[in-house]
Design a protein around this motif. Structure first.
Motif, PDB file in Angstrom:
ATOM      1  N   SER A  72       0.831  -1.205   0.000  1.00 26.14           N
ATOM      2  CA  SER A  72       0.000   0.000   0.000  1.00 26.14           C
ATOM      3  C   SER A  72       0.867   1.257   0.000  1.00 26.14           C
ATOM      4  O   SER A  72       0.584   2.222  -0.719  1.00 26.14           O
ATOM      5  CB  SER A  72      -0.937   0.005   1.205  1.00 26.14           C
ATOM      6  N   CYS A  81      -2.624   7.651  -7.435  1.00 25.63           N
ATOM      7  CA  CYS A  81      -3.232   6.495  -6.755  1.00 25.63           C
ATOM      8  C   CYS A  81      -3.592   6.838  -5.321  1.00 25.63           C
ATOM      9  O   CYS A  81      -2.881   7.561  -4.632  1.00 25.63           O
ATOM     10  CB  CYS A  81      -2.269   5.315  -6.783  1.00 25.63           C
ATOM     11  N   SER A  83      -4.476   4.389  -2.410  1.00 26.87           N
ATOM     12  CA  SER A  83      -4.614   3.018  -1.928  1.00 26.87           C
ATOM     13  C   SER A  83      -5.039   3.043  -0.470  1.00 26.87           C
ATOM     14  O   SER A  83      -4.446   3.739   0.349  1.00 26.87           O
ATOM     15  CB  SER A  83      -3.272   2.291  -2.069  1.00 26.87           C
ATOM     16  N   VAL A 103      -7.403   1.990  -5.372  1.00 26.96           N
ATOM     17  CA  VAL A 103      -6.707   0.736  -5.071  1.00 26.96           C
ATOM     18  C   VAL A 103      -7.095   0.302  -3.667  1.00 26.96           C
ATOM     19  O   VAL A 103      -7.139   1.124  -2.750  1.00 26.96           O
ATOM     20  CB  VAL A 103      -5.171   0.891  -5.173  1.00 26.96           C
TER      21      VAL A 103
END
Length: 145
Positions: A72, A81, A83, A103
């Motif tokens: 992560s 991103c 996550s 994510v």
């Protein structure tokens, strides 16, 4: 939905199970590896996953390692991103609805198969709420705002 999944060696079995489950659910899944339980470095797979989510090849990503923490962190190095490490469905739902997480990260040594599927189902079926949350999400990729 186009989904990419990646893991390290510790999560290879959970990755295969979740990949097959997502395909059964009608999703297009790209398995980014690894293929064996030979020791690998989770950052390599986290960066690979982040790259395909960031460039739009995959709409969402699933990141797995022993604890879910390391991979992560690697995914979150990419500013495109978001996550979220989750261990139960409510966190997965809130990560999508409030944080527009693209994510989901889970730990194979900490999250059983059935719980991982429940988290993934919540993650994939929840929409981002936008509105007041959008301003905050924008700041995640642009700290200077």
């Amino acid at each position: 939905m186009r989904i990419a999944i990646a893991s390290d060696h510790a999560a290879i079995d959970l990755k295969a199970e979740l990949r097959d489950w997502m395909i059964e659910q009608g999703h297009e899944v790209a398995d980014l590896g690894p293929e064996t339980t030979d020791s690998v470095d989770y950052p390599d797979y986290g960066y690979k996953l982040a790259s395909v989510v960031a460039d739009g090849t995959a709409e969402r990503g699933v990141a797995l390692c022993g604890s879910g923490i390391g991979i992560s962190i690697a995914v979150n190095r990419n500013p495109a991103c978001r996550s979220a490490l989750v261990s139960e469905p409510l966190s997965a739902e809130l990560a999508r609805s409030h944080n527009d997480a693209n994510v989901i990260a889970m730990g194979a040594r900490l999250t059983g198969s059935d719980m991982a599927k429940a988290c993934l189902e919540a993650f994939l079926s929840t929409d981002f709420l936008g509105d007041r949350h959008q301003r905050r999400v924008d700041k995640l990729s642009n700290p200077e705002m």
